[in-house]
Design a protein around this motif. Structure first.
Motif, PDB file in Angstrom:
ATOM      1  N   CYS A 160      -3.602   6.307   3.849  1.00 12.08           N
ATOM      2  CA  CYS A 160      -3.642   5.331   2.741  1.00 12.08           C
ATOM      3  C   CYS A 160      -3.831   3.916   3.280  1.00 12.08           C
ATOM      4  CB  CYS A 160      -2.297   5.307   2.023  1.00 12.08           C
ATOM      5  SG  CYS A 160      -2.178   6.346   0.627  1.00 12.08           S
ATOM      6  N   VAL A 161      -3.009   3.559   4.275  1.00 11.55           N
ATOM      7  CA  VAL A 161      -3.053   2.201   4.821  1.00 11.55           C
ATOM      8  C   VAL A 161      -4.390   1.944   5.505  1.00 11.55           C
ATOM      9  CG1 VAL A 161      -1.989   0.573   6.428  1.00 11.55           C
ATOM     10  CG2 VAL A 161      -0.550   2.122   5.102  1.00 11.55           C
ATOM     11  N   ALA A 162      -4.828   2.909   6.322  1.00 15.68           N
ATOM     12  CA  ALA A 162      -6.095   2.741   7.037  1.00 15.68           C
ATOM     13  C   ALA A 162      -7.243   2.588   6.040  1.00 15.68           C
ATOM     14  CB  ALA A 162      -6.333   3.918   7.974  1.00 15.68           C
ATOM     15  N   ASP A 163      -7.208   3.384   4.961  1.00 13.87           N
ATOM     16  CA  ASP A 163      -8.277   3.318   3.957  1.00 13.87           C
ATOM     17  C   ASP A 163      -8.297   1.963   3.255  1.00 13.87           C
ATOM     18  OD1 ASP A 163      -8.958   5.851   4.567  1.00 13.87           O
ATOM     19  OD2 ASP A 163      -8.114   6.794   2.766  1.00 13.87           O
ATOM     20  N   GLN A 164      -7.128   1.436   2.945  1.00  8.98           N
ATOM     21  CA  GLN A 164      -7.098   0.223   2.123  1.00  8.98           C
ATOM     22  C   GLN A 164      -7.123  -1.070   2.920  1.00  8.98           C
ATOM     23  OE1 GLN A 164      -4.442   0.248  -1.312  1.00  8.98           O
ATOM     24  NE2 GLN A 164      -4.299   2.461  -1.120  1.00  8.98           N
ATOM     25  N   LEU A 165      -6.536  -1.060   4.125  1.00  7.99           N
ATOM     26  CA  LEU A 165      -6.451  -2.319   4.866  1.00  7.99           C
ATOM     27  C   LEU A 165      -7.254  -2.295   6.165  1.00  7.99           C
ATOM     28  CD1 LEU A 165      -2.636  -3.124   4.490  1.00  7.99           C
ATOM     29  CD2 LEU A 165      -4.517  -4.048   3.152  1.00  7.99           C
ATOM     30  N   GLY A 166      -7.809  -1.170   6.482  1.00 10.39           N
ATOM     31  CA  GLY A 166      -8.577  -1.057   7.716  1.00 10.39           C
ATOM     32  C   GLY A 166      -7.791  -0.361   8.808  1.00 10.39           C
ATOM     33  N   ALA A 167      -8.536   0.178   9.766  1.00  5.46           N
ATOM     34  CA  ALA A 167      -7.921   0.980  10.823  1.00  5.46           C
ATOM     35  C   ALA A 167      -6.892   0.181  11.617  1.00  5.46           C
ATOM     36  CB  ALA A 167      -9.000   1.516  11.751  1.00  5.46           C
ATOM     37  N   VAL A 168      -7.110  -1.131  11.729  1.00  6.33           N
ATOM     38  CA  VAL A 168      -6.213  -1.955  12.532  1.00  6.33           C
ATOM     39  C   VAL A 168      -4.787  -1.940  11.964  1.00  6.33           C
ATOM     40  CG1 VAL A 168      -6.910  -4.031  11.286  1.00  6.33           C
ATOM     41  CG2 VAL A 168      -5.891  -4.251  13.534  1.00  6.33           C
ATOM     42  N   ALA A 169      -4.680  -1.734  10.640  1.00  4.74           N
ATOM     43  CA  ALA A 169      -3.356  -1.756  10.011  1.00  4.74           C
ATOM     44  C   ALA A 169      -2.689  -0.385  10.011  1.00  4.74           C
ATOM     45  CB  ALA A 169      -3.478  -2.266   8.579  1.00  4.74           C
ATOM     46  N   VAL A 175       0.837  -1.197   0.000  1.00  7.18           N
ATOM     47  CA  VAL A 175       0.000   0.000   0.000  1.00  7.18           C
ATOM     48  C   VAL A 175       0.873   1.249   0.000  1.00  7.18           C
ATOM     49  CG1 VAL A 175      -1.711   1.320   1.306  1.00  7.18           C
ATOM     50  CG2 VAL A 175      -1.889  -1.173   1.156  1.00  7.18           C
ATOM     51  N   ILE A 176       1.876   1.247   0.851  1.00  6.14           N
ATOM     52  CA  ILE A 176       2.760   2.422   0.943  1.00  6.14           C
ATOM     53  C   ILE A 176       3.461   2.638  -0.404  1.00  6.14           C
ATOM     54  CG2 ILE A 176       4.770   3.414   2.114  1.00  6.14           C
ATOM     55  CD1 ILE A 176       2.749   3.178   4.197  1.00  6.14           C
ATOM     56  N   SER A 177       3.993   1.564  -0.999  1.00  6.11           N
ATOM     57  CA  SER A 177       4.705   1.742  -2.279  1.00  6.11           C
ATOM     58  C   SER A 177       3.772   2.168  -3.393  1.00  6.11           C
ATOM     59  CB  SER A 177       5.418   0.481  -2.757  1.00  6.11           C
ATOM     60  OG  SER A 177       5.762  -0.333  -1.717  1.00  6.11           O
ATOM     61  N   GLY A 178       2.471   1.946  -3.217  1.00  5.80           N
ATOM     62  CA  GLY A 178       1.502   2.357  -4.222  1.00  5.80           C
ATOM     63  C   GLY A 178       1.320   3.875  -4.256  1.00  5.80           C
ATOM     64  N   VAL A 207       5.248   6.828  10.944  1.00  2.00           N
ATOM     65  CA  VAL A 207       5.833   6.762   9.602  1.00  2.00           C
ATOM     66  C   VAL A 207       7.090   7.624   9.627  1.00  2.00           C
ATOM     67  CG1 VAL A 207       5.553   7.331   7.166  1.00  2.00           C
ATOM     68  CG2 VAL A 207       3.612   6.414   8.459  1.00  2.00           C
ATOM     69  N   TYR A 208       8.224   7.019   9.330  1.00  2.00           N
ATOM     70  CA  TYR A 208       9.479   7.764   9.287  1.00  2.00           C
ATOM     71  C   TYR A 208       9.919   7.889   7.837  1.00  2.00           C
ATOM     72  CZ  TYR A 208       9.651   6.707  14.279  1.00  2.00           C
ATOM     73  OH  TYR A 208       9.365   6.600  15.612  1.00  2.00           O
ATOM     74  N   ILE A 209      10.114   9.139   7.383  1.00  4.84           N
ATOM     75  CA  ILE A 209      10.629   9.355   6.029  1.00  4.84           C
ATOM     76  C   ILE A 209      12.155   9.464   6.133  1.00  4.84           C
ATOM     77  CG2 ILE A 209      10.543  10.862   3.984  1.00  4.84           C
ATOM     78  CD1 ILE A 209       7.785   9.838   4.600  1.00  4.84           C
ATOM     79  N   VAL A 210      12.857   8.584   5.442  1.00  5.24           N
ATOM     80  CA  VAL A 210      14.326   8.561   5.539  1.00  5.24           C
ATOM     81  C   VAL A 210      14.945   8.611   4.141  1.00  5.24           C
ATOM     82  CG1 VAL A 210      14.438   7.355   7.762  1.00  5.24           C
ATOM     83  CG2 VAL A 210      14.270   6.026   5.648  1.00  5.24           C
ATOM     84  N   ASN A 211      16.269   8.764   4.100  1.00  3.45           N
ATOM     85  CA  ASN A 211      16.963   8.835   2.804  1.00  3.45           C
ATOM     86  C   ASN A 211      17.308   7.467   2.259  1.00  3.45           C
ATOM     87  OD1 ASN A 211      17.151  11.722   2.534  1.00  3.45           O
ATOM     88  ND2 ASN A 211      18.532  11.631   4.299  1.00  3.45           N
ATOM     89  N   ALA A 212      17.522   6.493   3.149  1.00  5.97           N
ATOM     90  CA  ALA A 212      17.918   5.151   2.699  1.00  5.97           C
ATOM     91  C   ALA A 212      17.424   4.128   3.710  1.00  5.97           C
ATOM     92  CB  ALA A 212      19.434   5.075   2.571  1.00  5.97           C
ATOM     93  N   LEU A 213      17.161   2.916   3.212  1.00  3.39           N
ATOM     94  CA  LEU A 213      16.736   1.838   4.105  1.00  3.39           C
ATOM     95  C   LEU A 213      17.888   0.855   4.268  1.00  3.39           C
ATOM     96  CD1 LEU A 213      13.219   1.223   2.511  1.00  3.39           C
ATOM     97  CD2 LEU A 213      13.694   2.294   4.720  1.00  3.39           C
ATOM     98  N   PRO A 214      18.053   0.276   5.468  1.00  3.98           N
ATOM     99  CA  PRO A 214      19.156  -0.675   5.640  1.00  3.98           C
ATOM    100  C   PRO A 214      18.869  -1.965   4.880  1.00  3.98           C
ATOM    101  CG  PRO A 214      17.808  -0.577   7.628  1.00  3.98           C
ATOM    102  CD  PRO A 214      17.261   0.464   6.688  1.00  3.98           C
ATOM    103  N   LYS A 215      19.862  -2.404   4.103  1.00  2.00           N
ATOM    104  CA  LYS A 215      19.692  -3.620   3.295  1.00  2.00           C
ATOM    105  C   LYS A 215      20.924  -4.486   3.406  1.00  2.00           C
ATOM    106  CE  LYS A 215      16.827  -1.629  -0.277  1.00  2.00           C
ATOM    107  NZ  LYS A 215      16.747  -1.297  -1.688  1.00  2.00           N
ATOM    108  N   THR A 260       3.200  14.283   4.628  1.00  2.00           N
ATOM    109  CA  THR A 260       3.364  13.052   3.851  1.00  2.00           C
ATOM    110  C   THR A 260       3.137  11.838   4.741  1.00  2.00           C
ATOM    111  OG1 THR A 260       5.033  14.198   2.556  1.00  2.00           O
ATOM    112  CG2 THR A 260       4.951  11.816   2.321  1.00  2.00           C
ATOM    113  N   ALA A 261       3.721  11.882   5.936  1.00  2.00           N
ATOM    114  CA  ALA A 261       3.566  10.765   6.867  1.00  2.00           C
ATOM    115  C   ALA A 261       2.090  10.527   7.172  1.00  2.00           C
ATOM    116  CB  ALA A 261       4.354  11.039   8.145  1.00  2.00           C
ATOM    117  N   LEU A 262       1.371  11.618   7.399  1.00  2.00           N
ATOM    118  CA  LEU A 262      -0.071  11.501   7.684  1.00  2.00           C
ATOM    119  C   LEU A 262      -0.823  10.889   6.505  1.00  2.00           C
ATOM    120  CD1 LEU A 262      -1.254  14.724   9.560  1.00  2.00           C
ATOM    121  CD2 LEU A 262      -1.669  12.325  10.185  1.00  2.00           C
ATOM    122  N   ALA A 263      -0.459  11.357   5.302  1.00  2.00           N
ATOM    123  CA  ALA A 263      -1.120  10.857   4.098  1.00  2.00           C
ATOM    124  C   ALA A 263      -0.885   9.351   3.963  1.00  2.00           C
ATOM    125  CB  ALA A 263      -0.593  11.590   2.871  1.00  2.00           C
TER     126      ALA A 263
END
Ligand code: ATP
Ligand code: MG
Length: 624
Positions: A561-570, A514-517, A575-583, A554-557
């Motif tokens: 998105c997630v609550a709308d598509q998967l329900g409030a429980v999800a 959902v987030i990547s969408g 939400v943390y906006i970062v420059n890179a994710l650890p991989k 953006t974090a709120l949006a």
């Protein structure tokens, strides 16, 4: 041909099925027994048969395709392209084997190979296979400590290293890392063979230990080295898992079963015939690199493209330029790589004529639908998600266009590959779950040919890591899945990635999709964080295509998105906006470390972490 019919035969009459498949390779001595399964879950395929991977990958083709291109090794880092026919590959592999022999390497000896995607890495692997030495390729991007750990596990007689790698034009000398690894290791090899590309000339040699490949190569000339015929179940190579969930495991592969699996998958899965071109963008240091840059295409008599460099150098169209130039039929890459391209203009792809390209296969991690749809639209070719592990060595779930091209369902890697008896079971009861229900993905042993024989030197770890999770003897690496009414399997992530919010079980992948969408998001990682009240709550880390003007907004949006598509429980708690994710170095998200940091625990084994800066940033935003 119908997939269902062939699949059923592979499961119900495995010995007949694999005996037939085994005819696709050359046997010096035919197998006496197709399957031996008297010590479950250990199994032996093609018992008593004698063969050799190098013979099947090289010598066997000389009669019919000596002048066909076997290997094209291109580097956008050095600007060097090497094109070798099967005859030329045969000559180079023999010379390399002669050099190995001159260093007293023989059958059963381990050889660690620490090299980037260059032609000599392929020569070295095939030369080991030729003389029955067991290679263990260590990804060139790993640092000294990782190399030392693998050296101590494999205890090699020889280490073969390049002078340097290069990433984005930056030279990374290997020799200092080799020296540091040998100093750290308890079982450092007595000899180090250095293959120089002239990238790092100032390498002090250690007297008595270091030898130079070019010098020895000149001495052996065009020597031919006879093939060592191996019993089908002798080890061919060792390869360590990615270390996403902890300490990497040394996967041990056999000879005969692997050769048969490679030959078969080139036809049935990759639909790539002799003469046709396969381009896998993997590094030789990964399972995909072993199977579909080296052994698969060469055993199949195809042309293999090996690429060193970033997918964006000189521009984000480089891979498609190569597809056009070499008439690539089958391409293989990873979702991570496609997400890198997705940040760039689709025109970089569209301006190339990829008429000969038939399929793009992607594997290694969940393929999110936005990425799949984007690349499918850009290429206009089927994008085939396939699921496998270092352990399996070749796809376990996939579509098999070489048998029957079933419709692609985005989000699913398709059906069990031939010979794989796969089920989705309930974690507690072990019973198969109904279609549409979540459960754990398992393979019923005996594992098909091509899959690992054991963990190197550690049968107990093999049993404990893969076969000890359920009452019944079942193989599992604990991935969480759903199978739908039509038999398509969907992977939801690893079982430890499942989030339990007040009794509701959510796959991290569902939320990540959902987030990547969201159009602004480049990539997302979701973890479950301990919560006093709800048990766990979802927490999101996301990177954006362009830095947002208003990160809080953006974090709120994204939460909405997630609550709308998967329900409030999800709904994500943060939400943390970062420059890179650890991989990991192989491009997999290190969710376990994110989770540990969020929960103020130790992030665990970080030896396979790619960019330490990414984890530092996470610590900062979390205030840890
Ligand atoms: P380790 O076993 O050391 O923790 P790892 O599991 O990441 O590391 P690999 O063998 O490289 O090591 O990866 C296999 C895993 O990758 C699978 O078990 C699965 O979790 C994930 N994976 C691979 N392909 C797919 C796919 N197509 N869709 C979803 N997940 C995939
Ligand atoms: Mg694993």
């Amino acid at each position: 041909m119908r997939y269902e019919d062939i699949y059923r035969r592979s499961i119900e009459q495995p010995e007949e099925f694999w005996a037939e498949a085994a005819q696709a390779i050359h046997w010096h001595k035919p197998p006496q027994k197709i399957l031996e399964y008297d010590k479950p879950p250990f199994r032996r395929w093609f018992v008593g048969g004698e063969t050799n991977l190098c013979y099947n990958a090289v010598d066997r083709h000389l009669a019919e395709r000596a002048d066909q291109l076997a290997l094209v090794a291109l580097s956008s880092e050095t600007g060097v392209t090497r094109e070798l026919t099967y005859a030329e590959l045969h000559r180079e592999v023999n010379a390399f084997a002669a050099v190995l022999k001159s260093l007293d390497v023989g059958r059963g000896d381990r050889v660690v190979i620490y090299m980037p995607n260059m032609a000599e890495a392929v020569f070295a692997m095939l030369a080991c296979a030729r003389i029955g030495a067991i290679h263990s390729v260590v990804f060139g991007g790993f640092a000294a400590h990782n190399l030392a750990l693998r050296i101590d596990d494999a205890r090699p007689k020889l280490l073969i290293a390049a002078d340097a790698g290069s990433r984005g034009g930056k030279i990374i000398p290997y020799k200092p890392m080799v020296d540091a690894a040998c100093a750290e290791a308890t079982h450092a090899p007595p000899k180090v063979l250095l293959v120089s590309r002239g990238l790092d000339a100032a390498q002090p040699r250690i007297e008595g230990r270091d030898v130079d490949y070019a010098q020895l190569r000149a001495q052996v000339g065009d020597a031919e080295v006879p093939v060592e015929w191996l019993e089908s179940n002798e080890p061919s190579y060792l390869l360590y898992t990615s270390g996403t969930t902890g300490k990497p495991k040394g996967v041990q592969r056999d000879v005969g079963g692997y050769a048969v699996a490679m030959a078969q998958s080139m036809r049935t899965v990759f639909d790539c015939a002799p003469d046709q071109v396969m381009f896998s963008t993997s590094d030789v240091g990964w399972a995909v690199g072993h199977s579909y840059n080296v052994y698969g295409p060469l055993i199949g008599g195809c042309t293999s493209l090996l690429y060193e460099g970033l997918p964006t150098n000189p521009d984000p169209g480089i891979w498609w330029a190569l597809c056009e130039q070499y008439g690539v039929r089958t391409m293989f890459s990873s979702p991570t790589a496609i997400r890198v391209l997705k940040k760039h203009d689709v025109d970089f792809i569209r301006r190339h004529d990829v008429a000969q390209l038939k399929y793009l296969f992607l594997a290694g991690e969940p393929l999110d639908e936005p990425t799949a749809t984007w690349i499918n639209g850009a290429l206009g070719k089927p994008v085939i998600d396939n699921y496998w592990q270092t352990e399996t060595g070749w796809p376990a779930l996939t579509l098999l266009p070489g048998v029957e091209m079933k419709p692609v369902k985005f989000g699913s890697p398709g059906f069990p590959n031939l010979g794989y008896r796969m089920k989705v079971i309930d974690e507690q009861s072990g019973a198969e779950v109904a279609p549409g229900q979540k459960g754990v993905l398992v393979i019923q042993p005996p594992l098909p040919p091509g899959c690992m024989s054991t963990v190197w030197n550690d049968d107990a770890r093999f049993l404990q890591s893969y076969f000890s999770h359920f009452k019944e003897l079942l193989y599992s690496s604990l991935d969480w899945a759903i199978r739908d009414e039509e038999g398509y399997t969907f992977i939801l992530g690893r079982t430890d990635d499942v989030i339990n919010v007040a009794g509701h079980r959510l796959g991290t992948r569902e939320i990540e999709e959902v987030i990547s969408g969201h159009p602004g998001v480049a990539e997302a990682a979701v973890i479950g964080m301990h919560d006093e009240l709800k048990g766990q709550v979802p927490v999101v880390f996301a990177t954006m295509k362009v830095a947002p003007q208003d990160p809080a907004g953006t974090a709120l949006a994204l939460q909405k998105c997630v609550a709308d598509q998967l329900g409030a429980v999800a709904r994500p708690a943060h939400v943390y906006i970062v420059n890179a994710l650890p991989k990991t170095r192989s491009g997999k998200l290190l969710r376990r470390s994110l989770q540990a940091l969020a929960e103020r625990r130790d992030p665990g084994d970080l030896s396979t972490l790619d960019d330490p800066g990414a984890l530092e940033e996470i610590r900062r935003v979390l205030g840890r």
